[in-house]
Design a protein around this motif. Structure first.
Motif, PDB file in Angstrom:
ATOM      1  N   LYS A  10      34.231  45.512  42.662  1.00 35.57           N
ATOM      2  CA  LYS A  10      34.946  45.935  41.461  1.00 35.57           C
ATOM      3  C   LYS A  10      36.320  46.483  41.808  1.00 35.57           C
ATOM      4  CE  LYS A  10      30.820  47.043  38.811  1.00 35.57           C
ATOM      5  NZ  LYS A  10      30.016  48.126  38.221  1.00 35.57           N
ATOM      6  N   LEU A  11      36.390  47.288  42.860  1.00 38.91           N
ATOM      7  CA  LEU A  11      37.658  47.864  43.277  1.00 38.91           C
ATOM      8  C   LEU A  11      38.657  46.768  43.660  1.00 38.91           C
ATOM      9  CD1 LEU A  11      39.266  50.452  43.936  1.00 38.91           C
ATOM     10  CD2 LEU A  11      38.314  50.319  46.242  1.00 38.91           C
ATOM     11  N   THR A  12      38.200  45.773  44.389  1.00 36.33           N
ATOM     12  CA  THR A  12      39.061  44.660  44.782  1.00 36.33           C
ATOM     13  C   THR A  12      39.558  43.902  43.565  1.00 36.33           C
ATOM     14  OG1 THR A  12      37.874  44.450  46.866  1.00 36.33           O
ATOM     15  CG2 THR A  12      39.191  42.569  46.184  1.00 36.33           C
ATOM     16  N   MET A  13      38.674  43.668  42.601  1.00 32.11           N
ATOM     17  CA  MET A  13      39.075  42.937  41.404  1.00 32.11           C
ATOM     18  C   MET A  13      40.102  43.723  40.589  1.00 32.11           C
ATOM     19  SD  MET A  13      35.387  41.231  40.483  1.00 32.11           S
ATOM     20  CE  MET A  13      35.829  40.663  38.884  1.00 32.11           C
ATOM     21  N   VAL A  14      39.922  45.028  40.472  1.00 31.84           N
ATOM     22  CA  VAL A  14      40.888  45.852  39.733  1.00 31.84           C
ATOM     23  C   VAL A  14      42.246  45.827  40.432  1.00 31.84           C
ATOM     24  CG1 VAL A  14      41.448  48.233  39.104  1.00 31.84           C
ATOM     25  CG2 VAL A  14      39.179  47.328  38.640  1.00 31.84           C
ATOM     26  N   ILE A  15      42.249  45.960  41.739  1.00 32.71           N
ATOM     27  CA  ILE A  15      43.506  45.954  42.490  1.00 32.71           C
ATOM     28  C   ILE A  15      44.201  44.605  42.366  1.00 32.71           C
ATOM     29  CG2 ILE A  15      44.462  46.036  44.840  1.00 32.71           C
ATOM     30  CD1 ILE A  15      42.414  48.247  45.432  1.00 32.71           C
ATOM     31  N   LEU A  16      43.449  43.523  42.425  1.00 33.93           N
ATOM     32  CA  LEU A  16      44.049  42.197  42.286  1.00 33.93           C
ATOM     33  C   LEU A  16      44.658  41.991  40.906  1.00 33.93           C
ATOM     34  CD1 LEU A  16      41.463  40.028  44.246  1.00 33.93           C
ATOM     35  CD2 LEU A  16      43.844  40.464  44.867  1.00 33.93           C
ATOM     36  N   VAL A  17      43.991  42.471  39.871  1.00 32.95           N
ATOM     37  CA  VAL A  17      44.540  42.358  38.512  1.00 32.95           C
ATOM     38  C   VAL A  17      45.827  43.175  38.398  1.00 32.95           C
ATOM     39  CG1 VAL A  17      44.099  42.932  36.092  1.00 32.95           C
ATOM     40  CG2 VAL A  17      42.350  41.765  37.422  1.00 32.95           C
ATOM     41  N   VAL A  18      45.847  44.353  38.997  1.00 39.25           N
ATOM     42  CA  VAL A  18      47.066  45.173  38.989  1.00 39.25           C
ATOM     43  C   VAL A  18      48.179  44.450  39.743  1.00 39.25           C
ATOM     44  CG1 VAL A  18      48.078  47.326  39.854  1.00 39.25           C
ATOM     45  CG2 VAL A  18      45.876  47.360  38.687  1.00 39.25           C
ATOM     46  N   PHE A  19      47.865  43.833  40.881  1.00 42.69           N
ATOM     47  CA  PHE A  19      48.865  43.071  41.634  1.00 42.69           C
ATOM     48  C   PHE A  19      49.405  41.898  40.822  1.00 42.69           C
ATOM     49  CE2 PHE A  19      47.403  44.280  46.200  1.00 42.69           C
ATOM     50  CZ  PHE A  19      48.051  45.489  46.074  1.00 42.69           C
ATOM     51  N   ILE A  20      48.529  41.214  40.092  1.00 39.76           N
ATOM     52  CA  ILE A  20      48.973  40.100  39.243  1.00 39.76           C
ATOM     53  C   ILE A  20      49.914  40.612  38.155  1.00 39.76           C
ATOM     54  CG2 ILE A  20      48.189  38.398  37.533  1.00 39.76           C
ATOM     55  CD1 ILE A  20      45.720  37.967  39.349  1.00 39.76           C
ATOM     56  N   ALA A  21      49.597  41.756  37.569  1.00 36.71           N
ATOM     57  CA  ALA A  21      50.468  42.333  36.541  1.00 36.71           C
ATOM     58  C   ALA A  21      51.832  42.711  37.128  1.00 36.71           C
ATOM     59  CB  ALA A  21      49.799  43.555  35.909  1.00 36.71           C
ATOM     60  N   ILE A  22      51.841  43.297  38.309  1.00 38.39           N
ATOM     61  CA  ILE A  22      53.110  43.671  38.950  1.00 38.39           C
ATOM     62  C   ILE A  22      53.922  42.426  39.282  1.00 38.39           C
ATOM     63  CG2 ILE A  22      54.115  44.678  41.046  1.00 38.39           C
ATOM     64  CD1 ILE A  22      51.801  46.711  40.993  1.00 38.39           C
ATOM     65  N   ALA A  23      53.276  41.398  39.810  1.00 34.86           N
ATOM     66  CA  ALA A  23      53.985  40.159  40.147  1.00 34.86           C
ATOM     67  C   ALA A  23      54.511  39.461  38.893  1.00 34.86           C
ATOM     68  CB  ALA A  23      53.054  39.222  40.925  1.00 34.86           C
TER      69      ALA A  23
END
Length: 148
Positions: A5-18
């Motif tokens: 779950k933590l990895t998925m949340v971080i990846l979604v945040v990275f996608i939003a930043i990108a």
């Protein structure tokens, strides 16, 4: 905490930043001419590549088995982030880059020092912080002529 779950949340945040980075790169100055490379070309390539890699990693994370993440020193991480935010806020509002850098590095050294804070090692940490600040001064101000 669940690592999946933590990895998925971080990846979604990275996608939003990108995605935001991609949007900003479209606002750069455009050159005349069809197919010309402008100031936003490379940032767009970086952001699209980053988004694609994050999506691939999301699929890999969904397929992977769950694992547990130990957040034993999360308080140190949060204090470091807080100190960094305060450092940048003070620097952007008041200037004084070099004295703030000295205090910032000294506070981080003291935070991560395993022994009690106020021992005879504080002098050593002060010398280390001062020498690193002087090194930053010479590299950026004198060698590269970057003014802070």
């Amino acid at each position: 905490m669940s690592g999946k779950k933590l990895t998925m949340v971080i990846l979604v945040v990275f996608i939003a930043i990108a995605s935001y980075y991609f949007k900003l790169s479209n606002s750069f100055l455009k050159l005349n001419g069809e197919g010309s490379i402008d100031a936003g070309y490379f940032p767009r390539i970086i952001s699209v590549t980053f988004i694609i890699l994050c999506i691939i990693s999301l699929f890999q994370t969904i397929k992977a088995k769950d694992y547990k993440v130990d957040l034993g020193n999360i308080h140190l991480v949060l204090i470091s982030i807080g100190l960094t935010v305060v450092y940048f806020l003070l620097w952007s509002n008041f200037g004084f880059f070099y004295p703030l850098t000295f205090v910032f590095m000294l506070s981080l050294f003291m935070l991560f020092k395993p022994r009690p804070i106020f021992s005879k090692g504080i002098f050593t940490l002060s010398i280390l912080s001062l020498s690193m600040t002087i090194f930053i001064y010479f590299v950026f101000e004198k060698v590269m002529s970057v003014q802070f």
